[in-house]
Write an enzyme that holds these catalytic residues in place. Structure first.
Site, PDB file in Angstrom:
ATOM      1  N   GLU A  18      14.999 -19.346  11.190  1.00 38.73           N
ATOM      2  CA  GLU A  18      13.634 -19.880  11.190  1.00 38.73           C
ATOM      3  C   GLU A  18      13.460 -20.895  10.070  1.00 38.73           C
ATOM      4  O   GLU A  18      14.312 -20.998   9.192  1.00 38.73           O
ATOM      5  CB  GLU A  18      12.626 -18.737  10.939  1.00 38.73           C
ATOM      6  CG  GLU A  18      11.981 -18.209  12.198  1.00 38.73           C
ATOM      7  CD  GLU A  18      10.922 -19.138  12.759  1.00 38.73           C
ATOM      8  OE1 GLU A  18      10.585 -20.153  12.125  1.00 38.73           O
ATOM      9  OE2 GLU A  18      10.451 -18.855  13.866  1.00 38.73           O
ATOM     10  N   ARG A 101       4.106  -8.579   7.601  1.00 34.51           N
ATOM     11  CA  ARG A 101       4.939  -9.462   6.793  1.00 34.51           C
ATOM     12  C   ARG A 101       4.533 -10.889   7.101  1.00 34.51           C
ATOM     13  O   ARG A 101       3.922 -11.171   8.136  1.00 34.51           O
ATOM     14  CB  ARG A 101       6.422  -9.280   7.124  1.00 34.51           C
ATOM     15  CG  ARG A 101       6.809  -9.651   8.560  1.00 34.51           C
ATOM     16  CD  ARG A 101       8.307  -9.911   8.677  1.00 34.51           C
ATOM     17  NE  ARG A 101       8.790 -10.066  10.041  1.00 34.51           N
ATOM     18  CZ  ARG A 101       8.807 -11.213  10.724  1.00 34.51           C
ATOM     19  NH1 ARG A 101       8.297 -12.318  10.182  1.00 34.51           N
ATOM     20  NH2 ARG A 101       9.303 -11.264  11.948  1.00 34.51           N
ATOM     21  N   ASN A 103       5.164 -14.660   8.347  1.00 37.07           N
ATOM     22  CA  ASN A 103       6.037 -15.327   9.305  1.00 37.07           C
ATOM     23  C   ASN A 103       6.091 -16.807   8.911  1.00 37.07           C
ATOM     24  O   ASN A 103       6.182 -17.106   7.725  1.00 37.07           O
ATOM     25  CB  ASN A 103       5.534 -15.056  10.740  1.00 37.07           C
ATOM     26  CG  ASN A 103       6.626 -15.273  11.761  1.00 37.07           C
ATOM     27  OD1 ASN A 103       7.792 -14.971  11.486  1.00 37.07           O
ATOM     28  ND2 ASN A 103       6.283 -15.790  12.927  1.00 37.07           N
ATOM     29  N   GLU A 121       7.614  -6.251  13.862  1.00 38.46           N
ATOM     30  CA  GLU A 121       7.896  -6.088  15.291  1.00 38.46           C
ATOM     31  C   GLU A 121       8.668  -4.796  15.569  1.00 38.46           C
ATOM     32  O   GLU A 121       9.575  -4.438  14.816  1.00 38.46           O
ATOM     33  CB  GLU A 121       8.700  -7.274  15.813  1.00 38.46           C
ATOM     34  CG  GLU A 121       7.893  -8.558  15.863  1.00 38.46           C
ATOM     35  CD  GLU A 121       8.722  -9.763  16.259  1.00 38.46           C
ATOM     36  OE1 GLU A 121       9.794  -9.949  15.655  1.00 38.46           O
ATOM     37  OE2 GLU A 121       8.303 -10.497  17.161  1.00 38.46           O
ATOM     38  N   ASN A 154       2.645 -18.499  13.712  1.00 43.11           N
ATOM     39  CA  ASN A 154       3.894 -19.236  13.869  1.00 43.11           C
ATOM     40  C   ASN A 154       3.756 -20.708  13.518  1.00 43.11           C
ATOM     41  O   ASN A 154       3.116 -21.021  12.510  1.00 43.11           O
ATOM     42  CB  ASN A 154       4.456 -18.968  15.276  1.00 43.11           C
ATOM     43  CG  ASN A 154       5.831 -18.327  15.177  1.00 43.11           C
ATOM     44  OD1 ASN A 154       6.629 -18.707  14.334  1.00 43.11           O
ATOM     45  ND2 ASN A 154       6.102 -17.365  16.035  1.00 43.11           N
ATOM     46  N   ASP A 204       6.922 -21.111  19.459  1.00 39.39           N
ATOM     47  CA  ASP A 204       7.315 -20.573  18.151  1.00 39.39           C
ATOM     48  C   ASP A 204       7.117 -21.651  17.077  1.00 39.39           C
ATOM     49  O   ASP A 204       5.981 -22.040  16.831  1.00 39.39           O
ATOM     50  CB  ASP A 204       8.759 -20.044  18.272  1.00 39.39           C
ATOM     51  CG  ASP A 204       9.118 -19.066  17.174  1.00 39.39           C
ATOM     52  OD1 ASP A 204       8.589 -19.193  16.063  1.00 39.39           O
ATOM     53  OD2 ASP A 204       9.941 -18.167  17.418  1.00 39.39           O
TER      54      ASP A 204
HETATM   55  O1  LIG Z   1      10.612 -16.295  14.775  1.00 41.63           O
HETATM   56  C1  LIG Z   1       9.467 -15.863  14.597  1.00 41.63           C
HETATM   57  O2  LIG Z   1       8.528 -16.559  14.372  1.00 41.63           O
HETATM   58  C2  LIG Z   1       9.222 -14.377  14.659  1.00 41.63           C
HETATM   59  O3  LIG Z   1       9.457 -13.824  13.435  1.00 41.63           O
HETATM   60  C3  LIG Z   1      10.091 -13.798  15.744  1.00 41.63           C
HETATM   61  O4  LIG Z   1      10.110 -12.468  15.692  1.00 41.63           O
HETATM   62  C4  LIG Z   1       9.723 -14.380  17.116  1.00 41.63           C
HETATM   63  O5  LIG Z   1       9.049 -15.560  17.030  1.00 41.63           O
HETATM   64  C5  LIG Z   1       8.947 -13.483  18.014  1.00 41.63           C
HETATM   65  O6  LIG Z   1       9.613 -12.317  18.278  1.00 41.63           O
HETATM   66  C6  LIG Z   1       8.641 -14.133  19.333  1.00 41.63           C
HETATM   67  O7  LIG Z   1       7.329 -14.368  19.449  1.00 41.63           O
HETATM   68 ZN   LIG Z   2       8.591 -18.569  14.259  1.00 44.87          ZN
END
Ligand SMILES: O=C(O)[C@H](O)[C@@H](O)[C@H](O)[C@H](O)CO
Ligand SMILES: [Zn+2]
Length: 299
Positions: A18, A101, A103, A121, A154, A204
């Site tokens: 990520e 947490r 993201n 998750e 996201n 995402d």
């Molecule tokens: O990458 C991310 O942003 C999250 O931490 C992931 O866990 C995935 O995006 C999610 O599972 C799909 O929506």
């Molecule tokens: Zn993401």
């Protein structure tokens, strides 16, 4: 049309790759492996990635004006000194929540660090809903919460004129826009600019190009899509050889290459054997567009 080509440049296999960020000072690509609890730095010269292991899920990394990096680690904003491998907490969020947490996160054009949270998750995209919030860390190290009730906070980025903030709450299957006040960092007037189609699956991470168009990585969609935020139309689809594409950024010479992160968490043996590059970092060339350099945190 230029011809698009895709190469897997780092195949170490992130669990959830990520937050790709081009670090021009180092001439390298930064990214995180969230559940793998690592910040990584890949050099196009050595073609190797270095990694720093951390003690909690690390969900985004950003540049810092004074050198070093800033990261979101668990529910903390923190400073990461790369050479010293030293992490110092700046501040903590979601103190009233036991199971969240951070993201994705990104720095705005004025040097403020935006990042949102989500519930941990149970498996990919399965979690207690509406537990997340969107926050900003200001250069004076104060924190503001913009809103709560987020499912999976996201992708985020800002328009070229800095008057619009783009944001994705993944489980809304929508890319949203807000009016943005660069002076204050305030957002308002939320609306949807694009709803994902079924085969695009879950939106995402995202980034903007120098033509003001958005690039969105589609988790479980195995692609990045280019959107026109003015018309709400999809302009282009680039498919990748892995399903769990998580985020994208521009980097390399003149920000003319795109880097895409991916994940392998949640894939069974059979799926992984069909997609051995799952969790890899991909470089896309020949897109014919460039990206905007990342802004460093001003604090
Ligand atoms: O990458 C991310 O942003 C999250 O931490 C992931 O866990 C995935 O995006 C999610 O599972 C799909 O929506
Ligand atoms: Zn993401």
């Amino acid at each position: 049309m230029s011809s698009v080509s895709i190469e897997c440049v780092a195949s170490e296999g992130c669990r959830i790759g990520e937050s790709p960020v081009w670090d021009e000072r180092e001439g390298a690509l930064l990214y995180v492996d969230i559940t793998g609890r690592k910040v990584c730095r890949w050099s196009p010269v050595t073609r190797q990635a270095q990694a720093i292991a951390l003690d909690a899920p690390v969900s985004s990394v950003a540049l810092r004006k004074s050198g070093d990096y800033v990261i979101t680690l668990g529910t903390r904003f923190a400073v990461l000194k790369w050479k010293e491998e030293l992490v110092t907490t700046i501040t903590q969020v979601d103190k009233d929540k036991a199971n969240t947490r951070f993201n994705d996160g990104k720095v705005d054009p004025a040097g403020r660090y935006f990042a949102g949270t989500m519930a941990e998750e149970i498996r990919p995209a399965v979690l207690e809903r509406r537990q997340g919030s969107l926050y900003t860390l200001f250069p004076d190290l104060s924190v503001v919460k913009h809103f709560d009730q987020v499912d999976i906070s996201n992708g985020l980025d800002w328009s070229l004129d800095h008057r619009t903030f783009f944001y994705i709450d993944s489980l809304s299957y929508s890319v949203d826009a807000f009016d943005y006040d660069l002076q204050t960092g305030k957002i308002g007037n939320r609306r949807s600019i694009y709803k994902l189609e079924k085969e695009e699956s879950i939106p995402d991470g995202m980034c903007i190009d120098t033509e003001g168009k958005l690039w969105v990585a589609c988790y479980d969609g195995g692609r990045v899509i280019r959107l026109d935020p003015e018309t709400g139309k999809r302009l282009q689809t680039v498919k990748l050889p892995v399903d769990k594409t998580t985020s994208c950024c521009f980097g390399g010479k003149d920000y003319s290459e795109m880097f895409v992160t991916s994940a392998s968490d949640g894939m069974d043996k059979e799926w992984l054997s069909r997609q051995p590059q799952a969790g890899g970092i991909f470089k896309i060339t020949g897109l014919g567009v460039k990206g905007v350099p990342p802004y460093p945190f001003a604090g």
